[in-house]
Scaffold this motif. Structure first.
Motif, PDB file in Angstrom:
ATOM      1  N   SER A  51       0.472  -1.663   0.236  1.00  0.00           N
ATOM      2  CA  SER A  51       0.353  -0.115  -0.016  1.00  0.00           C
ATOM      3  C   SER A  51       0.584   1.087   0.193  1.00  0.00           C
ATOM      4  CB  SER A  51      -1.022   0.143   1.216  1.00  0.00           C
ATOM      5  OG  SER A  51      -0.192  -0.137   2.572  1.00  0.00           O
ATOM      6  N   PRO A  53       2.938   4.724  -1.052  1.00  0.00           N
ATOM      7  CA  PRO A  53       2.887   5.093  -2.326  1.00  0.00           C
ATOM      8  C   PRO A  53       4.952   5.398  -2.804  1.00  0.00           C
ATOM      9  CG  PRO A  53       2.101   6.659  -0.952  1.00  0.00           C
ATOM     10  CD  PRO A  53       2.284   5.748  -0.443  1.00  0.00           C
ATOM     11  N   ALA A  54       5.437   5.235  -2.396  1.00  0.00           N
ATOM     12  CA  ALA A  54       6.648   5.136  -2.131  1.00  0.00           C
ATOM     13  C   ALA A  54       7.980   5.070  -1.009  1.00  0.00           C
ATOM     14  CB  ALA A  54       6.930   7.013  -2.561  1.00  0.00           C
ATOM     15  N   SER A  73       7.238  -1.053  -1.342  1.00  0.00           N
ATOM     16  CA  SER A  73       6.639  -2.451  -2.165  1.00  0.00           C
ATOM     17  C   SER A  73       6.830  -3.296  -3.152  1.00  0.00           C
ATOM     18  CB  SER A  73       5.706  -1.649  -2.657  1.00  0.00           C
ATOM     19  OG  SER A  73       6.064  -1.040  -3.776  1.00  0.00           O
ATOM     20  N   THR A  75       6.278  -3.232  -6.080  1.00  0.00           N
ATOM     21  CA  THR A  75       6.481  -1.664  -7.718  1.00  0.00           C
ATOM     22  C   THR A  75       7.919  -1.153  -7.107  1.00  0.00           C
ATOM     23  OG1 THR A  75       4.366  -1.912  -7.612  1.00  0.00           O
ATOM     24  CG2 THR A  75       5.824   0.368  -8.931  1.00  0.00           C
ATOM     25  N   THR A  76       8.316  -0.123  -5.772  1.00  0.00           N
ATOM     26  CA  THR A  76       8.807   0.851  -5.682  1.00  0.00           C
ATOM     27  C   THR A  76      10.497  -0.456  -5.445  1.00  0.00           C
ATOM     28  OG1 THR A  76       9.098   0.705  -3.089  1.00  0.00           O
ATOM     29  CG2 THR A  76       7.457   1.837  -4.495  1.00  0.00           C
TER      30      THR A  76
END
Length: 231
Positions: A51, A53-54, A73, A75-76
């Motif tokens: 969850s 964002p960065a 995450s 993604t990061t």
């Protein structure tokens, strides 16, 4: 060391349970996992929260252990993989590949596979422009080292030269580089560091000069005349 690692794992699990109870996955990485922990080693944790964002990192003490926590995450962390690969320093890939699983999740398997694959593949090859730039700055620093006469100044130049020359040698020969202790560990996989030890211990320059002249020659030699930047 096995007892130390066991205690580190237990402590790391307690940290995850008490400080990151809502995380999706967690890894213990760093010197404890590699069997290289010292009295001042910290616990390196990678905490996954899908969850966030960065990414961010935080430092704290837990049960007298210094802790470095990297919150990501899936993604990061891939952004960090890309950045580390581009600069030739696979810090995050190493941490994920070697990391001991404290809390498992399906997201870990592909991330570990990617990290291991990128480590085996090695860094991207330096372009001719990047190589020439590195040759130029290494040539300039080597000239400073050759000409210096004050021991104190020479030590400062040699410290910079060790880092810059090692990075040059590793990247131009297709190997990963690093920072701090990882830079020396990376160099020792392909070349011993006796030349620099001779200078730091007894002020003997020639071994360093000869070694760096050899490394430069393998990539085209010294470079000064004709170099430009920002033109």
């Amino acid at each position: 060391m096995s007892d130390l690692l066991t205690y580190a794992k237990q402590t790391a699990r307690l940290i995850v349970e008490s400080r990151y109870p809502d995380c999706d996955a967690a890894l213990l990485a760093g010197s404890f996992v590699r069997g290289q922990a010292t009295a001042t080693s910290d616990l390196d944790l990678i905490i996954f929260r899908e969850s966030v964002p960065a990414s961010y990192r935080e430092s704290f003490t837990f049960d007298e252990y210094p802790v470095e926590a990297f919150i990501h995450s899936s993604t990061t962390i891939r952004d960090f993989f890309r950045q580390d690969r581009e600069r030739g320093r696979p810090s995050m890939q190493r941490m994920v590949a070697e990391g001991f699983v404290l809390l498992n999740h399906d997201l870990l398997r592909p991330l570990k596979a990617q990290a291991e694959s990128e480590l085996l593949a090695g860094p991207p090859v330096l372009s001719p422009v990047e190589t020439d730039r590195a040759r130029y700055f290494l040539t300039d620093l080597l000239d400073d080292f050759i000409g210096v006469t004050e021991r104190s100044e020479g030590l400062g130049i040699a410290a910079r030269l060790l880092e810059q020359a090692t990075d040059f040698r590793l990247r131009t020969s297709g190997h990963w580089t690093g920072q701090g202790k990882w830079l020396i560990r990376s160099l020792e996989t392909i070349h011993p560091v006796e030349a620099f030890e001779a200078y730091f211990r007894s002020d003997e320059k020639q071994a360093v000069i000869g070694l760096l002249e050899e490394w430069l020659a393998e990539s085209g030699g010294r470079y000064f005349d004709g170099f430009s930047i920002g033109k």
